[in-house]
Design a protein around this motif. Sequence first.
Motif, PDB file in Angstrom:
ATOM      1  N   MET A   1       0.831  -1.133   0.117  1.00 37.04           N
ATOM      2  CA  MET A   1      -0.217  -0.379  -0.249  1.00 37.04           C
ATOM      3  C   MET A   1       0.834   1.445   0.191  1.00 37.04           C
ATOM      4  SD  MET A   1      -3.451   1.189  -0.142  1.00 37.04           S
ATOM      5  CE  MET A   1      -4.706  -0.819   0.791  1.00 37.04           C
ATOM      6  N   LEU A   2       0.851   1.844  -0.761  1.00 37.36           N
ATOM      7  CA  LEU A   2       1.391   3.025  -1.229  1.00 37.36           C
ATOM      8  C   LEU A   2       0.885   4.170  -0.601  1.00 37.36           C
ATOM      9  CD1 LEU A   2       2.982   2.753  -4.832  1.00 37.36           C
ATOM     10  CD2 LEU A   2       4.194   2.158  -1.745  1.00 37.36           C
ATOM     11  N   ALA A   3       1.095   5.249  -0.368  1.00 36.49           N
ATOM     12  CA  ALA A   3       0.225   6.426   0.510  1.00 36.49           C
ATOM     13  C   ALA A   3       0.379   7.519  -1.146  1.00 36.49           C
ATOM     14  CB  ALA A   3       1.396   7.392   1.136  1.00 36.49           C
ATOM     15  N   GLY A   4      -1.031   8.028  -1.113  1.00 35.94           N
ATOM     16  CA  GLY A   4      -1.263   9.063  -2.128  1.00 35.94           C
ATOM     17  C   GLY A   4      -0.255  10.520  -2.355  1.00 35.94           C
ATOM     18  N   ASP A   5       1.752  10.438  -2.029  1.00 37.24           N
ATOM     19  CA  ASP A   5       2.219  11.703  -1.701  1.00 37.24           C
ATOM     20  C   ASP A   5       3.086  11.797  -3.025  1.00 37.24           C
ATOM     21  OD1 ASP A   5       4.480   9.631  -0.841  1.00 37.24           O
ATOM     22  OD2 ASP A   5       3.635  10.250   1.308  1.00 37.24           O
ATOM     23  N   ASP A   6       3.876  12.490  -2.742  1.00 38.82           N
ATOM     24  CA  ASP A   6       4.946  12.615  -3.793  1.00 38.82           C
ATOM     25  C   ASP A   6       5.640  11.449  -3.662  1.00 38.82           C
ATOM     26  OD1 ASP A   6       3.936  15.051  -4.611  1.00 38.82           O
ATOM     27  OD2 ASP A   6       5.179  16.341  -3.256  1.00 38.82           O
ATOM     28  N   ALA A   7       6.084  10.880  -3.003  1.00 37.31           N
ATOM     29  CA  ALA A   7       6.945   9.341  -2.578  1.00 37.31           C
ATOM     30  C   ALA A   7       6.423   8.128  -3.006  1.00 37.31           C
ATOM     31  CB  ALA A   7       7.555   9.177  -1.594  1.00 37.31           C
ATOM     32  N   GLY A   8       4.635   8.157  -3.164  1.00 44.45           N
ATOM     33  CA  GLY A   8       4.543   6.995  -3.175  1.00 44.45           C
ATOM     34  C   GLY A   8       3.875   7.294  -5.151  1.00 44.45           C
ATOM     35  N   ILE A   9       3.576   8.495  -5.185  1.00 45.25           N
ATOM     36  CA  ILE A   9       2.941   8.866  -6.292  1.00 45.25           C
ATOM     37  C   ILE A   9       4.925   8.268  -7.278  1.00 45.25           C
ATOM     38  CG2 ILE A   9       2.520  10.333  -8.552  1.00 45.25           C
ATOM     39  CD1 ILE A   9       1.077  11.745  -6.427  1.00 45.25           C
ATOM     40  N   ALA A  10       5.626   8.512  -7.207  1.00 49.45           N
ATOM     41  CA  ALA A  10       7.027   8.526  -7.843  1.00 49.45           C
ATOM     42  C   ALA A  10       7.183   6.397  -7.598  1.00 49.45           C
ATOM     43  CB  ALA A  10       7.922   9.612  -6.602  1.00 49.45           C
ATOM     44  N   ARG A  11       6.615   6.024  -6.685  1.00 54.94           N
ATOM     45  CA  ARG A  11       7.464   5.085  -6.642  1.00 54.94           C
ATOM     46  C   ARG A  11       6.248   3.746  -7.850  1.00 54.94           C
ATOM     47  NH1 ARG A  11      10.015   0.258  -6.168  1.00 54.94           N
ATOM     48  NH2 ARG A  11       9.626  -1.214  -4.799  1.00 54.94           N
ATOM     49  N   ALA A  12       4.941   4.314  -7.453  1.00 51.08           N
ATOM     50  CA  ALA A  12       4.018   3.613  -7.825  1.00 51.08           C
ATOM     51  C   ALA A  12       4.038   4.034  -9.916  1.00 51.08           C
ATOM     52  CB  ALA A  12       2.526   4.387  -7.555  1.00 51.08           C
ATOM     53  N   ALA A  13       5.058   5.167 -10.171  1.00 53.78           N
ATOM     54  CA  ALA A  13       5.377   5.285 -11.514  1.00 53.78           C
ATOM     55  C   ALA A  13       6.073   4.586 -11.939  1.00 53.78           C
ATOM     56  CB  ALA A  13       5.759   7.300 -11.858  1.00 53.78           C
ATOM     57  N   GLY A  14       7.565   4.277 -11.012  1.00 52.47           N
ATOM     58  CA  GLY A  14       8.224   3.319 -11.489  1.00 52.47           C
ATOM     59  C   GLY A  14       8.370   2.209 -11.552  1.00 52.47           C
ATOM     60  N   LEU A  15       7.595   1.361 -10.998  1.00 55.78           N
ATOM     61  CA  LEU A  15       6.704   0.757 -10.873  1.00 55.78           C
ATOM     62  C   LEU A  15       5.945  -0.072 -12.530  1.00 55.78           C
ATOM     63  CD1 LEU A  15       5.589  -0.522  -7.761  1.00 55.78           C
ATOM     64  CD2 LEU A  15       6.847  -1.652  -9.159  1.00 55.78           C
ATOM     65  N   LEU A  16       4.965   1.342 -12.122  1.00 56.73           N
ATOM     66  CA  LEU A  16       4.162   1.260 -14.031  1.00 56.73           C
ATOM     67  C   LEU A  16       4.910   1.100 -14.996  1.00 56.73           C
ATOM     68  CD1 LEU A  16       1.472   3.370 -12.737  1.00 56.73           C
ATOM     69  CD2 LEU A  16       1.251   0.886 -14.021  1.00 56.73           C
ATOM     70  N   ARG A  17       6.157   1.572 -15.355  1.00 59.07           N
ATOM     71  CA  ARG A  17       7.964   2.171 -16.252  1.00 59.07           C
ATOM     72  C   ARG A  17       7.956   0.846 -16.295  1.00 59.07           C
ATOM     73  NH1 ARG A  17       7.868   7.545 -18.559  1.00 59.07           N
ATOM     74  NH2 ARG A  17       9.810   6.687 -18.678  1.00 59.07           N
ATOM     75  N   ALA A  18       7.973   0.145 -15.518  1.00 53.62           N
ATOM     76  CA  ALA A  18       9.026  -1.385 -15.031  1.00 53.62           C
ATOM     77  C   ALA A  18       7.838  -1.910 -15.729  1.00 53.62           C
ATOM     78  CB  ALA A  18       9.551  -1.519 -13.879  1.00 53.62           C
ATOM     79  N   GLY A  19       6.582  -1.589 -15.999  1.00 57.16           N
ATOM     80  CA  GLY A  19       5.606  -2.969 -16.087  1.00 57.16           C
ATOM     81  C   GLY A  19       4.762  -3.727 -15.548  1.00 57.16           C
ATOM     82  N   ALA A  20       4.987  -2.795 -14.091  1.00 53.00           N
ATOM     83  CA  ALA A  20       3.923  -3.487 -13.314  1.00 53.00           C
ATOM     84  C   ALA A  20       2.435  -3.449 -13.224  1.00 53.00           C
ATOM     85  CB  ALA A  20       4.554  -3.460 -11.691  1.00 53.00           C
ATOM     86  N   CYS A  21       1.565  -3.964 -12.459  1.00 50.85           N
ATOM     87  CA  CYS A  21       0.109  -3.318 -12.246  1.00 50.85           C
ATOM     88  C   CYS A  21       0.198  -2.957 -10.910  1.00 50.85           C
ATOM     89  CB  CYS A  21      -0.728  -4.794 -12.787  1.00 50.85           C
ATOM     90  SG  CYS A  21      -1.308  -5.318 -14.114  1.00 50.85           S
ATOM     91  N   VAL A  22      -0.221  -1.916 -10.994  1.00 51.93           N
ATOM     92  CA  VAL A  22      -0.802  -0.887 -10.524  1.00 51.93           C
ATOM     93  C   VAL A  22      -2.284  -0.497 -10.226  1.00 51.93           C
ATOM     94  CG1 VAL A  22      -0.178   1.653  -8.666  1.00 51.93           C
ATOM     95  CG2 VAL A  22       1.576  -0.022  -9.747  1.00 51.93           C
ATOM     96  N   ALA A  23      -3.123  -0.245  -8.789  1.00 45.07           N
ATOM     97  CA  ALA A  23      -4.269  -0.165  -8.736  1.00 45.07           C
ATOM     98  C   ALA A  23      -3.728   1.442  -7.931  1.00 45.07           C
ATOM     99  CB  ALA A  23      -4.754  -0.845  -7.205  1.00 45.07           C
TER     100      ALA A  23
END
Length: 322
Positions: A1-23
Amino acid sequence: MLAGDDAGIARAAGLLRAGACVAVPTETVYGLAADATDAHAVAGIYEAKGRPRFNPLIAHCADFVGASREGVFDAHARRLAEAFWPGPLTLVVPLAGTARVSDLARAGLPSIALRVPDHPVATALLRAVDRPLAAPSANPSGRISPTEAAHVAHDMAGRIAAILDGGATRVGLESTIVACLDGVPRLLRPGGVSREALEAVLGYALAEDAPASGEPTAPVAPGMLTSHYAPRARVRLNAETIEPGEAALLFANVSPRGIDEAVAVRNLSASGDLREAAANLFGAMRALDETGAAGIAVTPVPEHGLGAAIMDRLRRAAADRG
Ligand code: TXA
Ligand code: MG
């Protein structure tokens, strides 16, 4: 679970750019997002949802400029986008020549469903990823759409890389879908923007195409879901041999009789990986069809996991003809 703050958004973006699925949160419901330009990433969405068929997915963009790289907007679509974006409206429009969204995300259709969500976390994420995100609702196939991060955690735990928490969704019901394909806007699915609001902007009554279920899965209009890319070539399933004049679509490490004489050969996945096969399906069918072969012989694909959706698509390709 990632917080919807700058750090969480950056982490989610990294996962998505690497081909992962993120809710990810949107103002309607939580979406199960993947990089729409990467067919392998999109195959992961179908896998996580357990969808038995490849429905076309909505591509989410940060703004109208991003959306207009993917789709062609006529005057009606442009007016609706100006009035309701960002917001709970999805526009189905012809695919643009500059589009990057993969065949698999569109289920092979020549049209594309586009939406600019109205949620600060979604917008920041889309800007950080800098690619359109394909995202159906983040629930397993046949279950209720999630409006809180906790719902997603309950339903999808262990199946996806992360959940970006953006709180409870404001609208709580899916976007309204309007097709602008042939000069006559059509309502495909009722949702977060009312028909009255749409008609007030357009200045006339909308043509109706929504089936009772509210999901545009039935044939909705000539040239739409019924014309899911249907090959010109005759498609023959579970082929054990390749006949003269046929192209071969293989799965796994097989060498059917007649393969050396095949007009052309594509392998969905030489290693027998169903996710790789799903990612290659539409492109491979199109490439073999373009060789002008009279038929396409398809060797058996196991019907578990993504194999069920692959075979569903191939069966419809085999039946669709004439
Ligand atoms: O609010 C929403 O729309 C949510 C959030 C996550 O954005 N998403 C959502 O996605 O509801 P999904 O996959 O559950 O529904 C997308 C619908 C499907 O019924 C699909 O058939 C339709 O959009 N669709 C997508 N592309 C289409 C196309 N090219 N032509 C016609 N229908 C299309
Ligand atoms: Mg849904």
